[in-house]
Design an enzyme around this catalytic site. Structure first.
Site, PDB file in Angstrom:
ATOM      1  N   GLU A 167       9.428   0.417 -24.294  1.00 47.98           N
ATOM      2  CA  GLU A 167       9.467   0.634 -22.952  1.00 47.98           C
ATOM      3  C   GLU A 167       8.293   0.769 -22.202  1.00 47.98           C
ATOM      4  OE1 GLU A 167      11.865   4.137 -22.367  1.00 47.98           O
ATOM      5  OE2 GLU A 167      13.368   3.426 -23.356  1.00 47.98           O
ATOM      6  N   GLU A 350      17.886   2.136 -28.369  1.00 45.05           N
ATOM      7  CA  GLU A 350      18.141   3.466 -28.256  1.00 45.05           C
ATOM      8  C   GLU A 350      19.473   3.782 -27.293  1.00 45.05           C
ATOM      9  OE1 GLU A 350      15.040   5.714 -26.354  1.00 45.05           O
ATOM     10  OE2 GLU A 350      13.524   4.572 -27.830  1.00 45.05           O
TER      11      GLU A 350
HETATM   12  N1  LIG Z   1      17.121   7.407 -13.442  1.00 45.92           N
HETATM   13  N2  LIG Z   1      16.696   6.845 -14.371  1.00 45.92           N
HETATM   14  N3  LIG Z   1      15.911   6.800 -15.344  1.00 45.92           N
HETATM   15  C1  LIG Z   1      16.120   6.542 -16.704  1.00 45.92           C
HETATM   16  C2  LIG Z   1      15.135   5.532 -17.303  1.00 45.92           C
HETATM   17  C3  LIG Z   1      14.945   5.753 -18.687  1.00 45.92           C
HETATM   18  C4  LIG Z   1      13.618   6.230 -19.045  1.00 45.92           C
HETATM   19  N4  LIG Z   1      13.643   7.065 -20.196  1.00 45.92           N
HETATM   20  C5  LIG Z   1      13.767   6.434 -21.391  1.00 45.92           C
HETATM   21  O1  LIG Z   1      14.333   5.398 -21.599  1.00 45.92           O
HETATM   22  C6  LIG Z   1      13.515   7.051 -22.632  1.00 45.92           C
HETATM   23  C7  LIG Z   1      13.248   6.609 -23.949  1.00 45.92           C
HETATM   24  C8  LIG Z   1      12.371   6.619 -24.757  1.00 45.92           C
HETATM   25  O2  LIG Z   1      12.175   5.712 -25.582  1.00 45.92           O
HETATM   26  C9  LIG Z   1      12.440   8.095 -25.681  1.00 45.92           C
HETATM   27  O3  LIG Z   1      10.986   8.433 -26.171  1.00 45.92           O
HETATM   28  C10 LIG Z   1      12.957   9.201 -24.854  1.00 45.92           C
HETATM   29  O4  LIG Z   1      13.024  10.428 -25.709  1.00 45.92           O
HETATM   30  C11 LIG Z   1      14.273   9.030 -24.308  1.00 45.92           C
HETATM   31  C12 LIG Z   1      14.924   9.871 -23.670  1.00 45.92           C
HETATM   32  O5  LIG Z   1      14.424  10.044 -22.248  1.00 45.92           O
HETATM   33  C13 LIG Z   1      14.366   7.618 -23.615  1.00 45.92           C
END
Ligand SMILES: N=[N+]=NCCCCNC(=O)[C@@H]1[C@H]2[C@H](O)[C@@H](O)[C@H](O)[C@@H](CO)[C@@H]12
Length: 446
Positions: A167, A350
């Site tokens: 990401e 994910e």
């Molecule tokens: N509106 N809005 N925005 C949402 C955009 C998503 C941004 N956060 C992610 O994708 C993170 C990804 C990460 O790899 C993981 O380390 C995190 O723990 C997860 C949960 O947060 C997800």
């Protein structure tokens, strides 16, 4: 909705990340990461006092955690390497004890017939490299390439699916523009530079892999499909800006070798003119792309929001992190990827949600009906995309464990396995029991 079905060899697994679960961030010669600094700084960390010092104590519980993965029936496990464990200064001397942990993890997974998927960078840059400018330093591409080479030479063959970056959008938007994530910068001129160097680093790591590796490598991006609130021209333009900024800013350079035109409009004078050679470096042949999907955005033109594009709340279920539950967005984005970039193999690397999980019942069970419902709908959404011809090869549930949700700390629980952080007791939730059945029947139970 068509009948749910998956290819016979569909790879069902779960995902975690080093700083979110391991604990012991400085053990056995490891060097601190920017998250070690950030989580200990009450000026920066939203959930003050929540650090990765212990987390799920996975560093000390790895063997029993892998046994739990086996008991759940996982076919694969996506984990990340803490760069600073292996290279305490980020470059130079390899810390054999740190590398040995990941060799033990991979060997234990293989002994349990669980395929390891290894993410090289899941946000925890060594602090020593941040002191040298971090992702703002153009040398960061070579720092990352050298680290990647160490990992490839140690583990390739046992690891057959590698991910360069997790990401880059979140690293850039959170770490350099809005400051919500490490290293906590708030600078519109820094964001494009960090973003570009992240993608150069991705390109260099893939080049190194083509020299020394023999299996597969890809990039993981978070994609959040954007839908206009109305059919007005203003909302269409706002939606295009939001889509360019979050979704096409990374996939276009990686897959097409170009940046979306909207970025020059969005960043204005803060958007440099990039050398053409850089774009060729970033665009490397990939064996797969990993898609992280959580939610969608409905967008309207609104000058009070960045990009002049604001969100429009929907009449829907929202998660504890404020994200709309919208399974159709997963199907839509997978079809969009195929239409825009071609028929590259895809993994859902994910997908999951944080919901308020009620306390453990008398019998010790953790009932999480909202997560059970969320997962069933998103499994069906993946099946719908496959039925439309998208080459989706696997699904990694986020997350195996409740864990450190970055700056939000331990209050946001994404796990299918409950973690009692006081006792470190693991308890599979109802969602884990569902997942075990889904894996055992390859989705037929749905
Ligand atoms: N509106 N809005 N925005 C949402 C955009 C998503 C941004 N956060 C992610 O994708 C993170 C990804 C990460 O790899 C993981 O380390 C995190 O723990 C997860 C949960 O947060 C997800």
């Amino acid at each position: 909705m068509t009948r749910v079905s998956f290819p016979a060899d569909f790879l069902w697994g779960a995902a975690t990340a080093a700083y979110q679960i391991e604990g012991s961030p400085l053990a056995d010669g490891a060097g601190p990461s920017i998250w070690q600094r950030f989580s200990h700084d009450p000026r920066l960390m939203a959930a003050k006092g929540d650090t990765g010092d212990v987390a799920c104590d996975h560093y000390n519980r790895m063997e029993s955690d892998v046994a739990l993965m086996k008991a759940l029936g996982l076919k694969a496990y996506r984990f990340s390497v803490a760069w600073g464990r292996v290279l305490p200064q980020g470059t130079g001397r390899v810390n054999a004890a740190g590398l040995a942990f990941y060799e033990r993890l991979v060997d234990t997974l293989i002994a349990h017939d669980i395929e390891p998927l290894c993410t090289l960078f899941h946000w925890d840059m060594p602090a020593a490299l941040d002191d040298r400018g971090g992702w703002l330093n153009p040398d960061s591409a070579e720092w990352f390439a050298d680290y990647a080479r160490v990992m490839f030479q140690a583990l390739d063959g046992r690891v057959k699916k590698w991910v360069t970056l997790n990401e880059p959008w979140v690293v850039t938007d959170g770490g350099y523009l809005h400051g919500a994530l490490a290293p906590g910068h708030r600078n519109m001129f820094e964001a494009p530079i960090a973003s570009h160097n992240l993608m150069r680093a991705h390109g260099r790591a893939v080049q190194v892999y083509r020299e020394v590796g023999a299996h597969q490598i890809g990039l993981v991006v978070n994609i959040e499909p954007k839908y206009p609130a109305t059919d007005s021209a203003a909302d269409a333009a706002a939606t295009a800006r939001a889509d360019a900024y979050m979704n096409r800013q990374y996939l276009d350079p990686a897959m097409l070798g170009t940046y979306p035109d909207e970025l020059r409009e969005i960043f204005g004078e803060a958007w440099p003119e990039w050398p053409t050679d850089d774009m060729a470096l970033i665009r490397q042949r990939l064996d797969f792309v990993g898609i992280n999907y959580y939610t969608r955005n409905v967008v309207t033109a609104d000058a009070s929001w960045p990009l002049n594009a604001g969100p429009v709340r929907q009449d829907a279920t929202y998660t504890e992190t404020g994200w709309e539950v919208y399974p159709q967005g997963l199907t839509d984005l997978l079809v969009w990827f195929k239409d825009r970039y071609g028929d590259l193999p895809l993994y859902i690397t994910e997908n999951g949600a944080a919901f308020y999980d009620p306390p453990q019942a008398e019998d010790g069970a953790v009932h999480d009906p909202l997560r059970v419902s969320y997962l069933k709908k998103h499994f069906a959404a993946v099946s719908d995309a496959i039925a439309q011809g998208v080459d989706v090869r696997g699904y990694m549930l986020w997350s195996l464990f409740d864990n450190l949700e970055w700056s939000l700390g331990y209050s946001k629980r994404f796990g299918m396995v409950h973690v009692n952080f006081a006792t470190q007791e693991r308890t599979p939730k109802d969602s884990a029991k569902l997942y075990s059945q889904v894996i055992a029947t390859n989705g037929a139970v749905l």
